[in-house]
Each structure stands twice: as structure tokens, then as C-alpha cells.
Design an enzyme around this catalytic site. Structure first.
Site, PDB file in Angstrom:
ATOM      1  N   GLU A  85       0.834  -1.126  -0.351  1.00 47.01           N
ATOM      2  CA  GLU A  85      -0.513  -0.298  -0.403  1.00 47.01           C
ATOM      3  C   GLU A  85       1.024   0.788   0.212  1.00 47.01           C
ATOM      4  OE1 GLU A  85      -3.370   0.230  -0.316  1.00 47.01           O
ATOM      5  OE2 GLU A  85      -3.468  -1.721  -0.045  1.00 47.01           O
ATOM      6  N   SER A  86       0.740   2.411  -0.357  1.00 46.44           N
ATOM      7  CA  SER A  86       2.092   3.073  -1.126  1.00 46.44           C
ATOM      8  C   SER A  86       1.866   4.205  -0.929  1.00 46.44           C
ATOM      9  CB  SER A  86       2.269   2.431  -3.039  1.00 46.44           C
ATOM     10  OG  SER A  86       1.117   3.893  -3.736  1.00 46.44           O
ATOM     11  N   THR A 126      11.341   3.375  -0.031  1.00 48.86           N
ATOM     12  CA  THR A 126      11.298   4.279   0.213  1.00 48.86           C
ATOM     13  C   THR A 126      11.915   5.882   1.122  1.00 48.86           C
ATOM     14  OG1 THR A 126       9.853   6.455   0.783  1.00 48.86           O
ATOM     15  CG2 THR A 126       9.678   4.245   1.900  1.00 48.86           C
ATOM     16  N   ASP A 127      12.279   6.866   0.479  1.00 47.49           N
ATOM     17  CA  ASP A 127      12.799   7.295   0.894  1.00 47.49           C
ATOM     18  C   ASP A 127      11.825   8.233   2.610  1.00 47.49           C
ATOM     19  OD1 ASP A 127      11.153   9.438   0.282  1.00 47.49           O
ATOM     20  OD2 ASP A 127      12.434  10.802  -1.009  1.00 47.49           O
ATOM     21  N   GLU A 128      10.895   7.764   2.557  1.00 50.27           N
ATOM     22  CA  GLU A 128      10.164   8.544   3.826  1.00 50.27           C
ATOM     23  C   GLU A 128      10.817   7.968   4.914  1.00 50.27           C
ATOM     24  OE1 GLU A 128       5.734   8.275   3.220  1.00 50.27           O
ATOM     25  OE2 GLU A 128       6.257   9.670   0.879  1.00 50.27           O
ATOM     26  N   TYR A 151       2.386   4.974   7.087  1.00 48.15           N
ATOM     27  CA  TYR A 151       2.788   4.118   5.439  1.00 48.15           C
ATOM     28  C   TYR A 151       4.450   4.369   5.982  1.00 48.15           C
ATOM     29  CZ  TYR A 151       5.048   4.189   1.207  1.00 48.15           C
ATOM     30  OH  TYR A 151       6.114   3.827  -0.107  1.00 48.15           O
ATOM     31  N   LYS A 155       6.754   0.831   5.632  1.00 45.49           N
ATOM     32  CA  LYS A 155       8.624   0.660   5.049  1.00 45.49           C
ATOM     33  C   LYS A 155       9.403   0.613   6.165  1.00 45.49           C
ATOM     34  CE  LYS A 155       7.659   0.460   1.072  1.00 45.49           C
ATOM     35  NZ  LYS A 155       7.981  -0.253   0.251  1.00 45.49           N
ATOM     36  N   LEU A 191       0.298  13.404  -6.129  1.00 50.34           N
ATOM     37  CA  LEU A 191       0.847  14.927  -6.622  1.00 50.34           C
ATOM     38  C   LEU A 191       0.330  15.295  -8.691  1.00 50.34           C
ATOM     39  CD1 LEU A 191       1.023  17.493  -5.750  1.00 50.34           C
ATOM     40  CD2 LEU A 191       3.108  17.349  -6.596  1.00 50.34           C
ATOM     41  N   VAL A 207      -3.688  22.009  -3.427  1.00 55.90           N
ATOM     42  CA  VAL A 207      -2.174  22.715  -2.582  1.00 55.90           C
ATOM     43  C   VAL A 207      -2.411  22.051  -1.153  1.00 55.90           C
ATOM     44  CG1 VAL A 207      -0.492  22.833  -3.053  1.00 55.90           C
ATOM     45  CG2 VAL A 207      -2.031  23.050  -4.734  1.00 55.90           C
ATOM     46  N   ASN A 250       6.077  21.601  -3.760  1.00 57.09           N
ATOM     47  CA  ASN A 250       4.945  21.291  -5.005  1.00 57.09           C
ATOM     48  C   ASN A 250       3.819  22.486  -5.558  1.00 57.09           C
ATOM     49  OD1 ASN A 250       5.188  18.745  -3.566  1.00 57.09           O
ATOM     50  ND2 ASN A 250       4.339  19.884  -1.463  1.00 57.09           N
TER      51      ASN A 250
HETATM   52  P1  NAD Z   1       1.525   1.483  -6.488  1.00 58.63           P
HETATM   53  O1  NAD Z   1       0.811   1.787  -5.169  1.00 58.63           O
HETATM   54  O2  NAD Z   1       0.700   1.974  -7.755  1.00 58.63           O
HETATM   55  O3  NAD Z   1       0.991  -0.522  -6.603  1.00 58.63           O
HETATM   56  C1  NAD Z   1       0.937  -0.956  -5.584  1.00 58.63           C
HETATM   57  C2  NAD Z   1       0.629  -2.224  -6.406  1.00 58.63           C
HETATM   58  O4  NAD Z   1       1.379  -2.882  -5.028  1.00 58.63           O
HETATM   59  C3  NAD Z   1      -0.348  -2.114  -6.778  1.00 58.63           C
HETATM   60  O5  NAD Z   1      -0.397  -3.452  -8.154  1.00 58.63           O
HETATM   61  C4  NAD Z   1      -1.316  -3.462  -5.680  1.00 58.63           C
HETATM   62  O6  NAD Z   1      -2.441  -3.862  -6.546  1.00 58.63           O
HETATM   63  C5  NAD Z   1      -0.161  -4.083  -5.105  1.00 58.63           C
HETATM   64  N1  NAD Z   1      -0.349  -4.985  -3.905  1.00 58.63           N
HETATM   65  C6  NAD Z   1      -0.676  -4.091  -2.611  1.00 58.63           C
HETATM   66  N2  NAD Z   1      -1.134  -5.272  -1.411  1.00 58.63           N
HETATM   67  C7  NAD Z   1      -0.291  -6.387  -1.754  1.00 58.63           C
HETATM   68  C8  NAD Z   1      -0.951  -7.623  -1.589  1.00 58.63           C
HETATM   69  N3  NAD Z   1      -0.937  -7.549  -0.297  1.00 58.63           N
HETATM   70  N4  NAD Z   1      -0.417  -8.419  -2.179  1.00 58.63           N
HETATM   71  C9  NAD Z   1      -0.156  -8.072  -3.636  1.00 58.63           C
HETATM   72  N5  NAD Z   1      -0.103  -7.612  -4.408  1.00 58.63           N
HETATM   73  C10 NAD Z   1      -0.243  -6.570  -4.285  1.00 58.63           C
HETATM   74  O7  NAD Z   1       3.003   1.298  -5.649  1.00 58.63           O
HETATM   75  P2  NAD Z   1       4.479   2.008  -6.436  1.00 58.63           P
HETATM   76  O8  NAD Z   1       4.129   4.135  -6.012  1.00 58.63           O
HETATM   77  O9  NAD Z   1       4.067   1.459  -7.491  1.00 58.63           O
HETATM   78  O10 NAD Z   1       5.135   1.662  -5.679  1.00 58.63           O
HETATM   79  C11 NAD Z   1       5.751   0.437  -5.472  1.00 58.63           C
HETATM   80  C12 NAD Z   1       7.174  -0.208  -4.012  1.00 58.63           C
HETATM   81  O11 NAD Z   1       8.027   1.325  -4.602  1.00 58.63           O
HETATM   82  C13 NAD Z   1       5.846   0.079  -3.375  1.00 58.63           C
HETATM   83  O12 NAD Z   1       7.382  -0.719  -1.891  1.00 58.63           O
HETATM   84  C14 NAD Z   1       6.711   1.616  -2.890  1.00 58.63           C
HETATM   85  O13 NAD Z   1       6.227   1.478  -0.888  1.00 58.63           O
HETATM   86  C15 NAD Z   1       7.831   2.134  -3.530  1.00 58.63           C
HETATM   87  N6  NAD Z   1       8.029   3.299  -3.329  1.00 58.63           N
HETATM   88  C16 NAD Z   1       7.283   3.835  -4.465  1.00 58.63           C
HETATM   89  C17 NAD Z   1       7.872   5.750  -4.972  1.00 58.63           C
HETATM   90  C18 NAD Z   1       6.811   6.459  -5.451  1.00 58.63           C
HETATM   91  O14 NAD Z   1       7.202   7.445  -5.721  1.00 58.63           O
HETATM   92  N7  NAD Z   1       5.762   5.891  -5.597  1.00 58.63           N
HETATM   93  C19 NAD Z   1       8.997   5.438  -4.452  1.00 58.63           C
HETATM   94  C20 NAD Z   1       9.540   4.956  -3.614  1.00 58.63           C
HETATM   95  C21 NAD Z   1       9.141   3.805  -3.595  1.00 58.63           C
HETATM   96  O1  DAU Z   2       9.242   9.979  -1.458  1.00 57.32           O
HETATM   97  C1  DAU Z   2       8.337   8.693  -1.628  1.00 57.32           C
HETATM   98  C2  DAU Z   2       7.296   8.633  -2.003  1.00 57.32           C
HETATM   99  O2  DAU Z   2       6.617   9.670  -2.653  1.00 57.32           O
HETATM  100  C3  DAU Z   2       6.894   7.018  -1.407  1.00 57.32           C
HETATM  101  O3  DAU Z   2       7.488   6.279  -1.074  1.00 57.32           O
HETATM  102  C4  DAU Z   2       4.952   7.162  -2.064  1.00 57.32           C
HETATM  103  O4  DAU Z   2       5.092   5.584  -2.209  1.00 57.32           O
HETATM  104  C5  DAU Z   2       4.540   7.997  -2.395  1.00 57.32           C
HETATM  105  O5  DAU Z   2       2.957   8.237  -2.795  1.00 57.32           O
HETATM  106  C6  DAU Z   2       5.595   9.348  -2.463  1.00 57.32           C
HETATM  107  O6  DAU Z   2       4.672   9.663  -1.537  1.00 57.32           O
HETATM  108  P1  DAU Z   2       4.666  11.334  -1.099  1.00 57.32           P
HETATM  109  O7  DAU Z   2       3.203  11.988   0.155  1.00 57.32           O
HETATM  110  O8  DAU Z   2       5.502  12.623  -1.723  1.00 57.32           O
HETATM  111  O9  DAU Z   2       3.777  11.457  -2.642  1.00 57.32           O
HETATM  112  P2  DAU Z   2       1.956  12.576  -2.821  1.00 57.32           P
HETATM  113  O10 DAU Z   2       2.232  12.430  -4.507  1.00 57.32           O
HETATM  114  O11 DAU Z   2       1.118  12.005  -1.947  1.00 57.32           O
HETATM  115  O12 DAU Z   2       2.425  13.304  -2.278  1.00 57.32           O
HETATM  116  C7  DAU Z   2       3.776  14.782  -3.368  1.00 57.32           C
HETATM  117  C8  DAU Z   2       3.842  16.287  -2.461  1.00 57.32           C
HETATM  118  O13 DAU Z   2       2.582  16.649  -2.333  1.00 57.32           O
HETATM  119  C9  DAU Z   2       3.061  16.403  -1.304  1.00 57.32           C
HETATM  120  O14 DAU Z   2       4.471  17.004  -0.577  1.00 57.32           O
HETATM  121  C10 DAU Z   2       2.022  16.033  -0.791  1.00 57.32           C
HETATM  122  C11 DAU Z   2       1.686  17.065  -1.635  1.00 57.32           C
HETATM  123  N1  DAU Z   2       0.378  16.954  -2.286  1.00 57.32           N
HETATM  124  C12 DAU Z   2       0.049  15.964  -2.465  1.00 57.32           C
HETATM  125  C13 DAU Z   2      -1.368  15.588  -3.317  1.00 57.32           C
HETATM  126  C14 DAU Z   2      -1.918  14.322  -3.590  1.00 57.32           C
HETATM  127  C15 DAU Z   2      -0.507  18.032  -2.922  1.00 57.32           C
HETATM  128  O15 DAU Z   2      -0.252  19.313  -2.573  1.00 57.32           O
HETATM  129  N2  DAU Z   2      -1.859  17.791  -2.914  1.00 57.32           N
HETATM  130  C16 DAU Z   2      -2.226  16.520  -3.083  1.00 57.32           C
HETATM  131  O16 DAU Z   2      -3.355  16.316  -3.793  1.00 57.32           O
END
Ligand code: NAD
Ligand code: DAU
Length: 337
Positions: A85-86, A126-128, A151, A155, A191, A207, A250
């Protein structure tokens, strides 16, 4: 032929990884295990669904019997755990599924990998997990973990479990910690796609807070090239940060999107801040650059243009998503805007 279990391969980063790697390599066989939550979408994989080196399994990483069956059947060489869950906002609305999938699910995979023996387990983190920075400084691999949201705490827990499996049992685990990704197939709760889609639909762009929070952006293919390198050369027990040194406020991203789409700035609406909102992320990626020879190849200006063009060209993809359950979720966060 090496066999890889890729979990979460129907999500944003996982599907880009599979499309990328099967697009040019034929020495890998990929089993994609994905539960198909709201974020999983098999349309992301249309181009490779009939590839001879690809097999999709719908299932949960928490399903011990299924995991055991797959390990027995395929004798995997590698596991890459993208499944999670991301989304931070969703974790604030309800945290349980984050701990079930991201923590307990990761443990199921680590245990199976230990029982059957594998060459490498990559935990996509993740860097988070490092928490939040002030106006200066960068996250290095030695920055103490200090996660702030459900979240990121889930992680961080998974990272610690993975490292302890290496320390205690010698499981060959490597952890990657990447900054914010952007690119095609990103679910429009994040975002960049949210702002593109709202702007195209002439809806308000919400925002959070003062809009001055900073994220460090990397194109999804650069992230996936780093994951591929870690798979080949990353030493077990190590952690690698991944980031392209592209910090952006942002509000500047939002204005850039509006300019590119020729939409007015009065679509921007400042809304209540995200609870516990991390102020700034910024990654020091010198370790992966120096030790594994990785470098980001995509220039932000070009790649954000390509990303916007992708959403313009793929309206059907996101139109199908922004109906139904997604609308209910959006309403919970933003009301009727
Ligand atoms: P996403 O939410 O787009 O995709 C997650 C996928 O995992 C989905 O296809 C979902 O169906 C599947 N999934 C969730 N729970 C599951 C379970 N219990 N069993 C099997 N499948 C399951 O996420 P994303 O943005 O592609 O992120 C992928 C990975 O990268 C995550 O681990 C996230 O923490 C990490 N990450 C994301 C970002 C980012 O910017 N999006 C940055 C750094 C790290
Ligand atoms: O840093 C890596 C992480 O980046 C990943 O681990 C996460 O899975 C991924 O979701 C992402 O997390 P953020 O919380 O940084 O991403 P998000 O796109 O939700 O938000 C980016 C920034 O924008 C954050 O400061 C919140 C802001 N935001 C986000 C949304 C959805 C807004 O201002 N308005 C919005 O509607």
C-alpha cells in the site's frame, strides 16, 4: 534463464519495471504476483502480457499457501518486492491494510525466501523512512530511520525485518530507498497525475498547506534501472538510496503543469494540510553512483513533458480509474470540489 518473483507488478513502478526489463532482456523469466488492489491494473502490462517469459498470478503476498506453491513450482533465483500500500493520505485514513500488506506480507516473502533459498531479495523501500528534512541537508544511507506516517512506519518496519533476516539468517537482502517517482501509469491519487488530470478536467488543484513542501523527483525508468543494477551487483546486507537531485516545491510543480497545459493559475486551491506532512525530502545517491555506476539519464524538463503527454494520450486509461470507488475516496479527502 533466471527466474524472478516480482510482487506488485501491476502497480505504477512494478509495471514500468516489467515493461522495461522484458522490453530488452530475454534471459529473465518473471512471475508477477499482484493482489490487484485499487492500485493494481493489468492494462499497464498490455504490451507484454503474452511475452513468453512472463506469467501473471493474481494473489496476496500474505497468502502463505500460494507463496509456498509458487516458490516450489518456480525455484526463484530472485525476489523483488514492490507490493505495498503506497499512498500516505490513505494510510492516514486507515492504517491497518498498510501494516498487513507492507509488514506482515513482507515477512511472508522473507520467510519463504529463507525456506527455499534464493540468490537475492530486493526490498523496494522509500526515502520516507528517514522522516523529514529542514531546509538543508540530504538523506544518506546512514541517516537514522524516523518515519512519520503510518505508510512510512510500515515501510521502515519492513526494512528492519529484511535487514534482520540478513543478519540472523544470512538471507541475501538488499534494500533500495528511492525518492518520489513520476511517469506513465502512476495512479491519479499522487501529486503529478492528480494535478494533470484535474487541470485537464478544469477541476481545482488541491495544494496542501502553503505548497512549499519539497520533494525530490526521479523518473520511474531511472528508478527501475537502479533496481536492475542492484539486482546484478548490489551486495547483500546493503542499502542504496536512489534519487536524481531534482528538488521541487509542490507549488512549482503544480504551476509548471498548468503552464504546460495552458490552464489558468486560479484553478489552484490551497487546502487543509496533510496531518504530519513531511516538509522536505532530498536524497544523496552518491553510494549507488560510486559503487554500482548508476546515474539518472532522464532530464526532468523533458521527462515531465513526456509524462504529461502520456496522460494526454491515455485519457481512457485514467477515465476508467476516476469513476466508481475512486470518486468516493476523492470526496472523502476533498469534498465536492
Ligand atoms: P502502487 O500503489 O502503484 O502499486 C502497488 C502494487 O502492489 C499494486 O499493483 C497493488 O495491487 C499491489 N499490492 C498491494 N498490496 C498487495 C498485496 N498484499 N499482495 C500483492 N500485491 C499487492 O505503488 P508504487 O508507487 O508502484 O510503489 C511500488 C513500491 O515502491 C512500493 O513498495 C512503494 O513503497 C515503493 N516506492 C514508491 C515510490 C513512489 O514515488 N511511488 C517511491 C519510492 C518507493
Ligand atoms: O518519497 C517517496 C514516496 O513518494 C513514496 O514512498 C510514496 O509511495 C509516494 O506516494 C510518494 O509519497 P508523497 O506523499 O511524497 O507523494 P504524494 O504524491 O502523495 O505527494 C507529493 C507532495 O504533494 C506531498 O508534499 C503532498 C503534496 N500533495 C499531494 C496530493 C496528492 C498536495 O499538495 N496535494 C495533493 O492533492
Amino acid at each position: 534463464m533466471k527466474k524472478i518473483l516480482v510482487t506488485g507488478g501491476a502497480g505504477f513502478i512494478g509495471s514500468n519495471f516489467i515493461n522495461y526489463i522484458l522490453g530488452y532482456r530475454d534471459d529473465l523469466f518473471i512471475v508477477n504476483l499482484d493482489k490487484l488492489t485499487y492500485a493494481g491494473n493489468l492494462e499497464n502490462l498490455k504490451e507484454i502480457e503474452n511475452h513468453k517469459n512472463y506469467f501473471f498470478v493474481k494473489g496476496d503476498i500474505n497468502n502463505n499457501e500460494l507463496i509456498d506453491f509458487l516458490f516450489k513450482k518456480y525455484s526463484f533465483d530472485y525476489v523483488i518486492n514492490f507490493a505495498a500500500e503506497s499512498h500516505v493520505d490513505r494510510s492516514i485514513l486507515g492504517s491497518e491494510v498498510f501494516y498487513i500488506s507492507n509488514v506482515v506480507g513482507t515477512n511472508v516473502l522473507l520467510e519463504a525466501s529463507r525456506r527455499y533459498g534464493i540468490e537475492k531479495f530486493i526490498q523496494i523501500s522509500t526515502d520516507e523512512v528517514y522522516g523529514s528534512l529542514g531546509s538543508t541537508g540530504l538523506f544518506t544511507e546512514r541517516t537514522p530511520l524516523s518515519p512519520n506516517s503510518p505508510y512510512s512506519s510500515s515501510k521502515a518496519a519492513a526494512d528492519l525485518m529484511a535487514l534482520s533476516s540478513h543478519h540472523t539468517f544470512g538471507l541475501p537482502v538488499v534494500i533500495t530507498r528511492c525518492s518520489n517517482n513520476y511517469g506513465p501509469y502512476q495512479f491519479p491519487e499522487k501529486l503529478i497525475p492528480l494535478m494533470i488530470i484535474n487541470a485537464l478536467s478544469n477541476k481545482n488543484l488541491p495544494v496542501y498547506g502553503d505548497g512549499l513542501n519539497v520533494r525530490d523527483w526521479v523518473y520511474v525508468i531511472d528508478h527501475n534501472r537502479a533496481v536492475e543494477l542492484v539486482l546484478e551487483k548490489g551486495k547483500p546486507g546493503e542499502v542504496f538510496n536512489i534519487g536524481a537531485s531534482r528538488e521541487m516545491k509542490n507549488i512549482d510543480i503544480v504551476k509548471l503543469i498548468l503552464t504546460k497545459l495552458a490552464k489558468p493559475e486560479n484553478l489552484i486551491q490551497y487546502v487543509k494540510d496533510r496531518p504530519g506532512h513531511d516538509r522536505r525530502y532530498a536524497i544523496d545517491s552518491s553510494k549507488i553512483q560510486n559503487e554500482l555506476g548508476w546515474k539518472p539519464q532522464f532530464d526532468f524538463e523533458k521527462a515531465i513533458d513526456q509524462t504529461i503527454d502520456w496522460y494526454l494520450a491515455n485519457r481512457e486509461w485514467w477515465n476508467r480509474i476516476i469513476t466508481g470507488d475512486y470518486q468516493k475516496y476523492y470526496k472523502t479527502l476533498y469534498g465536492d470540489r
